[in-house]
Scaffold this motif. Structure first.
Motif, PDB file in Angstrom:
ATOM      1  N   ILE A  70       0.851  -1.196   0.000  1.00  0.00           N
ATOM      2  CA  ILE A  70       0.000   0.000   0.000  1.00  0.00           C
ATOM      3  C   ILE A  70       0.885   1.244   0.000  1.00  0.00           C
ATOM      4  O   ILE A  70       1.706   1.446   0.885  1.00  0.00           O
ATOM      5  N   GLU A  71       0.697   2.091  -1.013  1.00  0.00           N
ATOM      6  CA  GLU A  71       1.531   3.284  -1.181  1.00  0.00           C
ATOM      7  C   GLU A  71       0.851   4.565  -0.701  1.00  0.00           C
ATOM      8  O   GLU A  71       1.528   5.553  -0.409  1.00  0.00           O
ATOM      9  N   SER A  72      -0.474   4.582  -0.662  1.00  0.00           N
ATOM     10  CA  SER A  72      -1.187   5.776  -0.213  1.00  0.00           C
ATOM     11  C   SER A  72      -2.506   5.372   0.421  1.00  0.00           C
ATOM     12  O   SER A  72      -3.051   4.297   0.140  1.00  0.00           O
ATOM     13  N   LEU A  73      -3.012   6.250   1.278  1.00  0.00           N
ATOM     14  CA  LEU A  73      -4.230   5.982   2.031  1.00  0.00           C
ATOM     15  C   LEU A  73      -5.145   7.195   1.991  1.00  0.00           C
ATOM     16  O   LEU A  73      -4.700   8.328   2.191  1.00  0.00           O
ATOM     17  N   TYR A  74      -6.422   6.946   1.719  1.00  0.00           N
ATOM     18  CA  TYR A  74      -7.444   7.984   1.738  1.00  0.00           C
ATOM     19  C   TYR A  74      -8.504   7.606   2.772  1.00  0.00           C
ATOM     20  O   TYR A  74      -8.921   6.450   2.841  1.00  0.00           O
ATOM     21  N   PHE A  75      -8.956   8.592   3.548  1.00  0.00           N
ATOM     22  CA  PHE A  75     -10.080   8.382   4.460  1.00  0.00           C
ATOM     23  C   PHE A  75     -11.117   9.454   4.195  1.00  0.00           C
ATOM     24  O   PHE A  75     -10.839  10.652   4.308  1.00  0.00           O
ATOM     25  N   ALA A  76     -12.318   9.036   3.826  1.00  0.00           N
ATOM     26  CA  ALA A  76     -13.403   9.968   3.525  1.00  0.00           C
ATOM     27  C   ALA A  76     -14.491   9.850   4.573  1.00  0.00           C
ATOM     28  O   ALA A  76     -14.919   8.738   4.921  1.00  0.00           O
ATOM     29  N   SER A  77     -14.941  10.989   5.091  1.00  0.00           N
ATOM     30  CA  SER A  77     -16.015  11.009   6.078  1.00  0.00           C
ATOM     31  C   SER A  77     -16.445  12.451   6.307  1.00  0.00           C
ATOM     32  O   SER A  77     -15.636  13.373   6.194  1.00  0.00           O
ATOM     33  N   THR A  78     -17.710  12.646   6.635  1.00  0.00           N
ATOM     34  CA  THR A  78     -18.162  13.959   7.101  1.00  0.00           C
ATOM     35  C   THR A  78     -18.341  13.961   8.619  1.00  0.00           C
ATOM     36  O   THR A  78     -18.752  14.964   9.185  1.00  0.00           O
ATOM     37  N   THR A  79     -18.017  12.830   9.251  1.00  0.00           N
ATOM     38  CA  THR A  79     -18.156  12.717  10.706  1.00  0.00           C
ATOM     39  C   THR A  79     -16.886  12.164  11.340  1.00  0.00           C
ATOM     40  O   THR A  79     -16.939  11.389  12.293  1.00  0.00           O
ATOM     41  N   GLY A 125      -1.118   3.740  -8.904  1.00  0.00           N
ATOM     42  CA  GLY A 125      -0.375   3.108  -7.819  1.00  0.00           C
ATOM     43  C   GLY A 125      -1.273   2.244  -6.961  1.00  0.00           C
ATOM     44  O   GLY A 125      -2.474   2.101  -7.214  1.00  0.00           O
ATOM     45  N   ARG A 126      -0.675   1.665  -5.913  1.00  0.00           N
ATOM     46  CA  ARG A 126      -1.421   0.806  -4.994  1.00  0.00           C
ATOM     47  C   ARG A 126      -1.867   1.646  -3.808  1.00  0.00           C
ATOM     48  O   ARG A 126      -1.050   2.094  -3.004  1.00  0.00           O
ATOM     49  N   SER A 127      -3.158   1.875  -3.708  1.00  0.00           N
ATOM     50  CA  SER A 127      -3.669   2.711  -2.634  1.00  0.00           C
ATOM     51  C   SER A 127      -4.840   2.032  -1.944  1.00  0.00           C
ATOM     52  O   SER A 127      -5.439   1.090  -2.462  1.00  0.00           O
ATOM     53  N   LEU A 128      -5.150   2.538  -0.775  1.00  0.00           N
ATOM     54  CA  LEU A 128      -6.272   2.039   0.013  1.00  0.00           C
ATOM     55  C   LEU A 128      -7.210   3.204   0.272  1.00  0.00           C
ATOM     56  O   LEU A 128      -6.803   4.238   0.803  1.00  0.00           O
ATOM     57  N   ASP A 149     -25.305   3.546  10.072  1.00  0.00           N
ATOM     58  CA  ASP A 149     -23.857   3.651  10.244  1.00  0.00           C
ATOM     59  C   ASP A 149     -23.169   2.547   9.447  1.00  0.00           C
ATOM     60  O   ASP A 149     -23.666   1.417   9.381  1.00  0.00           O
ATOM     61  N   GLY A 150     -22.029   2.861   8.845  1.00  0.00           N
ATOM     62  CA  GLY A 150     -21.325   1.840   8.077  1.00  0.00           C
ATOM     63  C   GLY A 150     -20.070   2.362   7.425  1.00  0.00           C
ATOM     64  O   GLY A 150     -19.720   3.542   7.538  1.00  0.00           O
ATOM     65  N   ALA A 151     -19.379   1.460   6.728  1.00  0.00           N
ATOM     66  CA  ALA A 151     -18.102   1.803   6.100  1.00  0.00           C
ATOM     67  C   ALA A 151     -17.822   0.877   4.931  1.00  0.00           C
ATOM     68  O   ALA A 151     -18.381  -0.221   4.838  1.00  0.00           O
ATOM     69  N   ALA A 152     -16.960   1.341   4.045  1.00  0.00           N
ATOM     70  CA  ALA A 152     -16.499   0.542   2.908  1.00  0.00           C
ATOM     71  C   ALA A 152     -15.032   0.848   2.664  1.00  0.00           C
ATOM     72  O   ALA A 152     -14.513   1.882   3.110  1.00  0.00           O
ATOM     73  N   ALA A 153     -14.350  -0.045   1.966  1.00  0.00           N
ATOM     74  CA  ALA A 153     -12.935   0.153   1.658  1.00  0.00           C
ATOM     75  C   ALA A 153     -12.601  -0.523   0.333  1.00  0.00           C
ATOM     76  O   ALA A 153     -13.208  -1.539  -0.019  1.00  0.00           O
ATOM     77  N   PHE A 154     -11.621   0.048  -0.373  1.00  0.00           N
ATOM     78  CA  PHE A 154     -11.221  -0.466  -1.673  1.00  0.00           C
ATOM     79  C   PHE A 154      -9.703  -0.409  -1.802  1.00  0.00           C
ATOM     80  O   PHE A 154      -9.084   0.591  -1.447  1.00  0.00           O
ATOM     81  N   VAL A 155      -9.129  -1.484  -2.324  1.00  0.00           N
ATOM     82  CA  VAL A 155      -7.708  -1.515  -2.667  1.00  0.00           C
ATOM     83  C   VAL A 155      -7.600  -1.219  -4.153  1.00  0.00           C
ATOM     84  O   VAL A 155      -8.199  -1.914  -4.986  1.00  0.00           O
ATOM     85  N   ILE A 156      -6.856  -0.167  -4.487  1.00  0.00           N
ATOM     86  CA  ILE A 156      -6.733   0.294  -5.869  1.00  0.00           C
ATOM     87  C   ILE A 156      -5.404  -0.171  -6.456  1.00  0.00           C
ATOM     88  O   ILE A 156      -4.374  -0.169  -5.771  1.00  0.00           O
ATOM     89  N   SER A 157      -5.437  -0.568  -7.725  1.00  0.00           N
ATOM     90  CA  SER A 157      -4.215  -1.016  -8.395  1.00  0.00           C
ATOM     91  C   SER A 157      -4.143  -0.414  -9.786  1.00  0.00           C
ATOM     92  O   SER A 157      -5.108   0.181 -10.284  1.00  0.00           O
ATOM     93  N   ASP A 158      -2.982  -0.564 -10.426  1.00  0.00           N
ATOM     94  CA  ASP A 158      -2.798  -0.085 -11.804  1.00  0.00           C
ATOM     95  C   ASP A 158      -3.342  -1.071 -12.819  1.00  0.00           C
ATOM     96  O   ASP A 158      -3.278  -0.818 -14.028  1.00  0.00           O
ATOM     97  N   GLU A 159      -3.833  -2.214 -12.377  1.00  0.00           N
ATOM     98  CA  GLU A 159      -4.428  -3.212 -13.263  1.00  0.00           C
ATOM     99  C   GLU A 159      -5.946  -3.199 -13.073  1.00  0.00           C
ATOM    100  O   GLU A 159      -6.458  -2.647 -12.108  1.00  0.00           O
ATOM    101  N   PRO A 160      -6.677  -3.836 -13.996  1.00  0.00           N
ATOM    102  CA  PRO A 160      -8.136  -3.862 -13.870  1.00  0.00           C
ATOM    103  C   PRO A 160      -8.616  -4.490 -12.568  1.00  0.00           C
ATOM    104  O   PRO A 160      -9.620  -4.063 -11.995  1.00  0.00           O
ATOM    105  N   GLY A 161      -7.925  -5.517 -12.062  1.00  0.00           N
ATOM    106  CA  GLY A 161      -8.322  -6.145 -10.813  1.00  0.00           C
ATOM    107  C   GLY A 161      -9.691  -6.770 -10.898  1.00  0.00           C
ATOM    108  O   GLY A 161     -10.042  -7.444 -11.863  1.00  0.00           O
TER     109      GLY A 161
END
Length: 488
Positions: A70-79, A125-128, A149-161
């Motif tokens: 994992i090369e980078s990390l994003y966290f999205a939330s309004t809370t 790149g490889r990001s989360l 209440d809930g959450a989701a997460a995705f691992v991103i790659s340079d390939e279609p995956g």
């Protein structure tokens, strides 16, 4: 060729009955009875947007300790729990990611979850990407029933995956359907018809058309359409406006978990990827001061989550105690008693120096004897070889464990009495005295299989600082497997 390599999701185990809410408020808001069907996901007292994002990320990453890819990390939330502290940095520490990664918080709009996902896909790149939401609403309001209440997460790659990105479309317009000021508190909403007719219907379709144009596809080629809204039939209305087939519109999960704010579009996307067949086109859009839309083609490959949306929704505990919901969300003043009267000031220097142990649950393993221990110290606890400076980092968070001994204590203060805690022993060695969460009286027994969960430990209400640590929760998958084996 960027795409989603893996995904995960999380919904709290507690599910608040909407009927229980409407019955409790019938004396003051009888009009809410029409919304008294189904249930909404309800965070436990020790869960927030950040802890739920960690659990979704663990679902996406899997149990492997090595997360150096994992090369980078994003966290999205309004809370997010902190306004001026990198919330993504806490998540990074909990997941024991490398110190060299780039990390950022994305916020400010209900579409920020898809915005973060789009940014990660564009960056390469490889990001989360992690998205979590835990919104509060006034008692006896429609939002109290609509939210979840809930959450989701995705691992991103340079390939279609598992899903290849085909196109992205955005519209930015300061259309204020609701807002929450700098002082926090509750959202203030404008009139529903105005939001629906002047906001969603006019701003979302252009973003969808732009995404489809970038993908080189027609609306009729969309196989699965994800659009969260608390307005009944809104997704079908948007689909019709752009020419997407009615049968492509997915259920928004409102009846079983409510709407999880900026995380709900990503949650619906994760749910769609669980069902998508190879070469199916999945389109997800979300409204918020404009709109965001992403188009993917499922490949039928990639790593599927152990739980995902389906598993998270299946692991449920009905809750009919409306006062518990109000208490857990800080919406009621209650007498916590003298045992709760203590200063919870956090020693930030100690937190920093022991960050991997506190936030990452990293102990030590002696290179000479193989003895595992927590906390990690300079001197090994091996009885026959108290070696000095021979310990290497040893991660406990993904290890299987069992309850050795426990207590259900009504004398110490607890937000959900009794206070369950005990000695937890891990496969491969090591034991830790820990709190036990997500349990009711009678649930805990010696030998109970447990898994580690990242939770709120305490809140320093005087200074507004949230302390996190790991707790033990029943490993219900392992319990079910054990019971099935015993039945044979």
């Amino acid at each position: 060729m960027a795409g989603i390599a893996a995904w995960g999701a999380y919904a709290p185990r507690l599910r608040l009955s909407r009927k229980a809410v409407t019955e409790a408020n019938a004396w003051v808001a009888p009009n809410l009875r029409a919304k008294g069907k189904g249930e909404r996901s309800m965070a436990n007292w020790d869960e927030d947007a950040l802890t739920m994002a960690v659990e979704a990320a663990r679902d996406a990453l899997g149990p492997d300790d090595d997360r150096s890819h994992i090369e980078s990390l994003y966290f999205a939330s309004t809370t997010a729990p902190f306004v001026d502290r990198l919330n993504a940095g806490v998540i990074s520490a909990a997941l024991t990611l490398e110190k060299s990664i780039a990390a950022s918080d994305v916020t400010g709009s209900q579409r920020c979850g898809l915005t973060a996902l789009g940014q990660a896909l564009a960056a390469g790149g490889r990001s989360l990407v992690t998205i979590g939401e835990h919104r509060k609403a006034r008692a006896a309001s429609t939002q109290e029933l609509d939210f979840g209440d809930g959450a989701a997460a995705f691992v991103i790659s340079d390939e279609p995956g598992a899903a290849e990105l085909l196109g992205r479309g955005s519209v930015t317009d300061d259309f204020v359907d609701h807002f929450r000021g700098d002082g926090g508190g509750f959202d203030y909403y404008w009139e529903e018809r105005w939001i629906r007719d002047e906001g969603i219907v006019k701003l979302v379709p252009p973003a969808i058309r732009k995404a489809l144009e970038a993908a080189g596809l027609s609306p009729g080629q969309v196989d699965q359409f994800c659009f969260p809204s608390t307005f009944s039939g809104m997704a079908a209305t948007v689909a019709k406006a752009v020419g997407i087939r009615a049968e492509a519109v997915r259920d928004n999960l409102g009846a079983v978990m409510g709407e999880a704010g900026c995380a709900h579009g990503p949650i619906m996307l994760a749910h769609a990827l669980e069902d998508a067949r190879e070469n199916e086109v999945v389109l997800v859009a979300q409204f918020g001061q404009g709109a965001e839309a992403l188009v993917f083609r499922a490949t039928g490959q990639g790593r599927r989550p152990a739980r995902g949306v389906t598993g998270a929704l299946a692991d449920r505990e009905p809750e009919t105690n409306y006062l518990k919901f109000l208490t857990f969300n800080g919406l009621i003043e209650w007498d916590k008693g003298m045992r709760a009267e203590k200063d919870n000031k956090t020693a930030l220097t100690t937190l920093y120096r022991n960050e991997d142990m506190i936030l990452g649950l990293v102990g030590g393993r002696c290179r000479e004897t193989g003895v595992v221990q927590f906390p990690r110290t300079r001197i090994s606890v091996a009885p026959n070889n108290p070696a000095v400076d021979t310990q290497e980092p040893y991660r406990f968070a993904e290890r299987r464990a069992n309850v050795l001994s426990y207590s259900a204590d009504y004398l110490t203060f607890s937000m959900a009495p009794p206070n369950h805690y005990g000695m937890i022993v891990f496969e491969g060695g090591g034991r830790i005295m820990m709190d036990i969460t997500d349990v009711s009286p009678g649930d805990v027994e010696t030998g109970l299989p447990v898994r580690m969960v990242f939770r709120v430990k305490e809140v320093d209400e005087k200074r507004g600082f949230v302390r996190y640590f790991w707790k033990a929760a029943p490993d219900r998958a392992a319990i079910a497997a054990r019971n099935a084996q015993a039945a044979e």
